[in-house]
Design a protein around this motif. Structure first.
Motif, PDB file in Angstrom:
ATOM      1  N   ALA A  95      27.596   1.886-106.915  1.00  0.00           N
ATOM      2  CA  ALA A  95      28.971   1.384-106.862  1.00  0.00           C
ATOM      3  C   ALA A  95      29.016  -0.127-107.059  1.00  0.00           C
ATOM      4  CB  ALA A  95      29.608   1.745-105.517  1.00  0.00           C
ATOM      5  N   PHE A  96      27.831  -0.753-107.197  1.00  0.00           N
ATOM      6  CA  PHE A  96      27.815  -2.213-107.266  1.00  0.00           C
ATOM      7  C   PHE A  96      28.136  -2.765-108.649  1.00  0.00           C
ATOM      8  CE2 PHE A  96      23.311  -0.832-107.631  1.00  0.00           C
ATOM      9  CZ  PHE A  96      23.035  -1.270-108.910  1.00  0.00           C
ATOM     10  N   VAL A 151      21.950  -8.624-116.811  1.00  0.00           N
ATOM     11  CA  VAL A 151      21.258  -7.832-115.796  1.00  0.00           C
ATOM     12  C   VAL A 151      22.058  -6.616-115.358  1.00  0.00           C
ATOM     13  CG1 VAL A 151      20.530  -7.867-113.358  1.00  0.00           C
ATOM     14  CG2 VAL A 151      19.793  -9.681-114.921  1.00  0.00           C
ATOM     15  N   MET A 152      23.362  -6.761-115.203  1.00  0.00           N
ATOM     16  CA  MET A 152      24.151  -5.692-114.599  1.00  0.00           C
ATOM     17  C   MET A 152      24.007  -4.344-115.331  1.00  0.00           C
ATOM     18  SD  MET A 152      25.994  -4.534-112.184  1.00  0.00           S
ATOM     19  CE  MET A 152      26.900  -5.794-111.263  1.00  0.00           C
ATOM     20  N   PRO A 153      24.159  -4.281-116.638  1.00  0.00           N
ATOM     21  CA  PRO A 153      24.057  -2.958-117.299  1.00  0.00           C
ATOM     22  C   PRO A 153      22.678  -2.317-117.096  1.00  0.00           C
ATOM     23  CG  PRO A 153      25.040  -4.572-118.776  1.00  0.00           C
ATOM     24  CD  PRO A 153      24.508  -5.343-117.609  1.00  0.00           C
ATOM     25  N   SER A 154      21.626  -3.112-117.244  1.00  0.00           N
ATOM     26  CA  SER A 154      20.282  -2.548-117.108  1.00  0.00           C
ATOM     27  C   SER A 154      19.974  -2.204-115.658  1.00  0.00           C
ATOM     28  CB  SER A 154      19.233  -3.516-117.657  1.00  0.00           C
ATOM     29  OG  SER A 154      19.322  -4.781-117.027  1.00  0.00           O
ATOM     30  N   LEU A 155      20.476  -2.988-114.727  1.00  0.00           N
ATOM     31  CA  LEU A 155      20.264  -2.711-113.303  1.00  0.00           C
ATOM     32  C   LEU A 155      20.933  -1.399-112.915  1.00  0.00           C
ATOM     33  CD1 LEU A 155      19.382  -3.417-110.428  1.00  0.00           C
ATOM     34  CD2 LEU A 155      21.399  -4.892-110.234  1.00  0.00           C
ATOM     35  N   ALA A 156      22.211  -1.237-113.288  1.00  0.00           N
ATOM     36  CA  ALA A 156      22.930  -0.002-112.965  1.00  0.00           C
ATOM     37  C   ALA A 156      22.277   1.201-113.635  1.00  0.00           C
ATOM     38  CB  ALA A 156      24.391  -0.129-113.387  1.00  0.00           C
ATOM     39  N   ARG A 157      21.851   1.034-114.887  1.00  0.00           N
ATOM     40  CA  ARG A 157      21.203   2.129-115.608  1.00  0.00           C
ATOM     41  C   ARG A 157      19.888   2.527-114.946  1.00  0.00           C
ATOM     42  NH1 ARG A 157      19.640  -0.459-120.124  1.00  0.00           N
ATOM     43  NH2 ARG A 157      17.580  -0.760-119.161  1.00  0.00           N
TER      44      ARG A 157
END
Length: 430
Positions: A227-228, A413-419
């Motif tokens: 959810a982040f 970072v966000m897209p790869s972190l969530a993925r």
């Protein structure tokens, strides 16, 4: 100094309470030796030895044998998972609050609801309701709060004043704190870091703090989707990125703490677990204060860090003995010792409100009180479900470090972190 006065003062105050609280020892058919595992020896060694000594004085038919303590919560979790395979589980273990689900979902850990009920319930035993619920998973109580931490600002008031700032009225936003740190650094000269955020805390705890302090969540209600990746998570990543861009170095936890007590970090964001040690190590060399962690939204919360005491014993008689030890270390007298030896917050309200236990302690030690004042805004320390729980923590840590060191931007970072995290999560049924 506190380390010189602590044993005499604490043991004198607590001794009578131990005898009164545990005068009745449960009957066992034969002597039982409990196998106990704890973490972070630098923080807990002396305390755990003292707790065991006091416990066995009033429970002569129960002995306590400690395993070699492990460095941190992730290491303890790995050890317990290996112990499940070999059939050598400890009877009692002190685990990170965020790891209860990891064990319970693997059939580990004994619920203590029946023991609590037989002893009069959580209220009678004195646990803070908010903190006691942190030990619940899927409707049952598996852990009781032993040492609870909150994130706070450690402040070298002398360096702050030297820069023309008021340590009692520090900024309450991260951009302003960064600016204050840069002003302090310019004033102090070479060798001083104005601001440091202890990002590398166990279980991604201080990343989670940035998310929840904005009213966000690490996981969605389904428990198996992140959810982040929302309007609370992205600002949290951008905040970490801004720390790196400001010139903040990338210290290890021990290095940052030693730098602070040496007087070479002005503002350190860290866990309250280090408060007592910092007090002892600083002595009178500079004016040390703690300040509450900034909330970035009215609905902001802070994840409760620290650890819970859990029962892993399988045998009924060993479970009874293990419960007695868990009840002791999380009870009023055990929590009084815990607070005096560390900077953690107690999970037992009786200890805090009793003048002969911790009532006078907080009046004399305001740096410890900061954590208590944050109790109303505490929330869960998110636990990642499934077999990849520990791997997820490491993946998030690696992404976080890339922000702090300036290798990548928050947008990258966000897209790869969530993925990456979603890819390691169990699939929701239905």
């Amino acid at each position: 100094m506190l380390d010189e006065l602590l044993p005499r003062r604490v043991l004198r105050v607590v001794g009578a309470a131990f005898v009164a609280a545990f005068a009745v020892t449960p009957a066992h058919a034969e002597e039982i030796t409990l196998d106990v595992l704890y973490t972070t020896p630098g923080t807990f060694n002396t305390l755990q030895q003292e707790l065991a000594k006091r416990f066995t004085e009033t429970h002569p038919d129960i002995k306590v044998k400690f395993r070699n303590p492990v460095a941190g919560y992730e290491e303890a979790a790995q050890q317990i998972l290996r112990d499940q395979i070999t059939g050598r589980l400890p009877d009692v273990a002190f685990n990170g609050i965020n790891q209860i689900s990891l064990f319970v979902d693997r059939g580990l850990g004994a619920p203590v609801d029946a023991f609590v009920a037989a002893d009069g319930g959580l209220d009678k035993l004195g646990y803070y309701p908010t903190l006691a619920t942190l030990g619940r998973w899927k409707g049952k109580l598996y852990g009781l709060p032993f040492a609870v931490s909150t994130p706070v600002l450690y402040v070298n008031a002398d360096l702050v004043k030297k820069a023309g700032l008021d340590p009692a009225n520090l900024p309450r936003s991260w951009p302003e704190l960064i600016a204050a740190g840069q002003k302090i650094q310019a004033s102090a000269g070479a060798g001083v870091t104005g601001f440091y955020y202890q990002w590398d805390q166990t279980g991604n705890w201080l990343l989670q703090s940035l998310v929840t302090s904005r009213g966000g969540h690490m996981l969605k209600a389904d428990g198996c989707t992140v959810a982040f990746d929302d309007n609370a998570g992205m600002p949290a990543l951008k905040t970490l990125e801004s720390f790196g861009k400001s010139g903040m170095p990338n210290f290890g936890i021990s290095q940052a703490r030693q730098s602070f007590v040496a007087g070479s970090i002005a503002i350190l964001v860290d866990s309250t677990s280090y408060v007592a040690a910092a007090d002892r190590q600083i002595g009178n060399r500079f004016d040390f204060k703690t300040v509450a962690f900034p909330l970035s939204a009215p609905e902001g919360k802070l994840p409760a860090g620290g650890n819970v005491a859990m029962v892993f014993a399988k045998d009924a008689e060993r479970q009874k003995a293990a419960w007695e030890y868990v009840k002791f270390v999380t009870g009023p007298s055990g929590q009084t010792l815990m607070v005096n030896y560390t900077g953690y917050m107690p999970g037992n309200e009786i200890a805090v409100k009793s003048p002969d236990l911790l009532g006078s302690f907080y009046a004399k030690n305001p740096n410890h009180m900061t954590s208590i004042q944050q109790l109303p805004v505490l929330t869960d320390w998110a636990s990642f479900p499934g077999g990849n729980s520990l791997k997820i923590i490491e993946v998030i840590k690696n992404h976080t470090e890339s922000l702090v060191t300036g290798k990548h931007s928050a947008e990258e970072v966000m897209p790869s972190l969530a993925r990456d995290v979603n890819g390691l999560m169990p699939k929701c049924s239905g």
